[in-house]
Design a protein around this motif. Structure first.
Motif, PDB file in Angstrom:
ATOM      1  N   SER A  60       0.769  -1.375   0.284  1.00  0.00           N
ATOM      2  CA  SER A  60      -0.242  -0.034  -0.109  1.00  0.00           C
ATOM      3  C   SER A  60       0.707   1.321   0.140  1.00  0.00           C
ATOM      4  N   ARG A  83       0.508   7.641  -1.893  1.00  0.00           N
ATOM      5  CA  ARG A  83       0.068   8.808  -3.397  1.00  0.00           C
ATOM      6  C   ARG A  83       0.452   7.542  -4.295  1.00  0.00           C
ATOM      7  N   THR A  86      -1.334   4.962  -4.847  1.00  0.00           N
ATOM      8  CA  THR A  86      -3.008   4.689  -5.082  1.00  0.00           C
ATOM      9  C   THR A  86      -2.779   4.788  -6.655  1.00  0.00           C
ATOM     10  N   ALA A  91      -5.752   0.382  -3.467  1.00  0.00           N
ATOM     11  CA  ALA A  91      -6.906   0.921  -2.749  1.00  0.00           C
ATOM     12  C   ALA A  91      -6.741  -0.438  -1.527  1.00  0.00           C
ATOM     13  N   ASP A 166     -12.310   4.831  -6.831  1.00  0.00           N
ATOM     14  CA  ASP A 166     -11.499   4.894  -7.502  1.00  0.00           C
ATOM     15  C   ASP A 166     -10.963   3.945  -8.824  1.00  0.00           C
ATOM     16  N   PRO A 168     -10.349   0.154  -8.444  1.00  0.00           N
ATOM     17  CA  PRO A 168      -8.823   0.511  -7.943  1.00  0.00           C
ATOM     18  C   PRO A 168      -8.150  -0.833  -8.820  1.00  0.00           C
TER      19      PRO A 168
END
Length: 505
Positions: A60, A83, A86, A91, A166, A168
């Protein structure tokens, strides 16, 4: 996102290559290799401390390896952090809820990245996006409701939905169903299937074998910071998976206590129900006995102890202390009856961090350290010193705030408080969580010493391997009910863990 494939032509979404992560005094991951492919649901299994959470943190971007490489979409993640992960499509939905209670569901979805409209924040866009994402889970939760007004189960669903918004490429779910009822579990599992069917890779962390068999095609088993094996779930029975989790000799550690004689029944629970977590639980514990309660996260362990101690209202059932029934127990009544509870969340519920160590030790019975109705500093000091010595609480000055103590010494102080208050039954909820090995041994010794004095100890732990080391008897709590019982010296760790992880009947 760069597309990379393995030798079988499958798209690799994420990889760990020879990854090691060291922290002061501990190696959390040791030369770990791991990869997951598009559309795959991979279970990640292992006991507490096996390295699962550390691997998740590295994938992550929350942490970086001490050595080795994390690759997302075929490119090294390096030090790009959360960041970077992501942006590449990772996610993560963590076990601990992270919603802001005072904000609405929609506001939590867009926390820190509010959509802008002509006149400021576009609230309508937030609400519509949140509603659409929740609908993917089959949920009709109102996105305009404050998160703090939702049930725990609803909050967990919002956490998962937020992680999906979003689109993922890799979705990591850490114990996503631990707080959910069966109907909601089925909803989450169906959602995971739909998500994986779109090509998203899913890492699914859970100890619940029934869920894993429903949702995962393969499982990676970790132990002591290493990946032991990756197996096909459909081709491996639960006992084989548990052997991989435990190692070759799961019962090498001997039970500390031999078979013992006990006194009269001190605590009896009859048909206790606290919906939705605890259903028709009955058991008895005798003077001088340490009874362990084994169960996975969400099995109802903490709810059971809180109900016995009078902190949560019973839907039905009775609690008897020394033969005296308490059909409507309250915390005050149960404290007077001789029940003491050390809560799971020590820092938030077990101690008052800014008060002195001595004040924390005596606070459950100020009358015993008062003179003429006025607190006596000399009596407080004397009682605290006696208990600190008895429980080996390491402190330079007992008047210092208890927050200055280590976790293990804080825990010993909480147990000492109930001994000071004259508790006949000690309910210990995860008393060894977050403490070092030496402190664990000391807490086991304290439990045994307390039991030897004729008190009753009920010991809840998610670290199943420690229960045979301390307990005379272990009850397995699963799906809110007692399912099985083991008695020393015949407490087999493999059988105990298998009973805890077994599928729903």
């Amino acid at each position: 996102m760069v597309t990379t494939t393995d030798s079988a032509g499958r798209e690799i979404i994420a990889q760990a290559v020879s990854v090691t992560r060291k922290y002061p005094g501990v190696t959390a991951l040791d030369s770990v290799d791991f990869e997951i492919h598009a559309g795959e649901v991979r279970a990640l299994l292992g006991q507490n401390g096996a390295g699962k959470s550390t691997l998740i943190r590295l994938l992550s971007g929350v942490d970086v390896p001490s050595s080795g490489t994390i690759r997302i979409g075929g490119r090294d993640l390096g030090t790009e952090g959360v960041r970077g992960a992501t942006e590449r499509g990772v996610a993560t939905c963590y076990q601990e809820l992270s919603l802001v209670a005072e904000l609405t569901v929609a506001e939590n979805f867009f926390l820190g990245r509010w959509p802008k409209g002509r006149f400021g924040i576009d609230s309508s866009a937030m609400i519509n996006k949140a509603r659409q994402t929740l609908a993917r889970l089959g949920s009709d939760i109102d996105p305009t409701v404050e998160a703090g007004n939702l049930t725990l189960a609803q909050q967990q669903i919002v956490e998962i939905a937020r992680a999906l918004q979003d689109e993922p490429k890799l979705l990591i779910l850490d114990e996503p169903t631990s707080a959910l009822a069966h109907a909601e579990v089925a909803l989450v599992l169906e959602t995971v299937r739909r998500v994986a069917a779109t090509g998203v890779a899913v890492i699914y962390v859970s100890h619940r074998m029934d869920e894993i068999r429903q949702i995962a095609e393969s499982a990676t088993i970790m132990r002591n910071g290493r990946v032991i094996d990756t197996v096909k779930v459909g081709e491996s029975d639960t006992a084989a998976i548990i052997r991989l989790m435990l190692g070759t000799d799961p019962n090498a550690q001997k039970v500390v206590n031999p078979t013992r004689e006990f006194g009269d029944v001190m605590l009896e629970v009859k048909n206790l129900t606290v919906l939705p977590k605890v259903t028709d639980v009955s058991f008895a514990a005798r003077a001088g006995e340490i009874v362990g309660i084994a169960g996975l996260l969400g099995s109802g362990r903490s709810e059971l102890l809180r109900a016995i101690a009078g902190f949560d209202r019973l839907d039905s059932g009775t609690v008897l202390v020394a033969g005296i029934a308490q059909s409507h127990p309250t915390a005050k009544l149960m404290r007077k009856a001789g029940i003491g509870l050390t809560p799971e969340d020590r820092k938030r519920e077990g101690v008052l961090l800014n008060l002195g160590i001595d004040e924390n030790i005596v606070m459950s019975d100020f009358a015993a350290v008062s003179r003429g109705g006025i607190l006596s500093s000399s009596r407080i000091r004397k009682s605290a010193q006696d208990l600190a010595k008895r429980f080996q609480i390491k402190a330079h000055d007992l008047s210092e705030p208890i927050e200055t103590l280590s976790g293990g010494n804080q825990q010993k102080a909480v147990i000492a408080r109930w001994i000071h208050a004259g508790a006949r039954v000690l309910l210990l909820d995860e008393p060894t969580r977050g403490v070092d090995v030496e402190a664990k041994g000391q807490i086991y010794a304290i439990m045994r010493a307390v039991a030897d004095q004729g008190k009753t100890v009920v010991f809840v732990s998610s670290e199943v391997e420690e229960l045979p080391l301390a307990c005379d008897r272990v009850l397995v709590l699963r799906d809110g009910a007692i399912q099985q019982e083991f008695t020393a010296p015949d407490i087999n760790l493999s059988e105990l863990l298998e009973a805890s992880m077994a599928s729903h009947v």
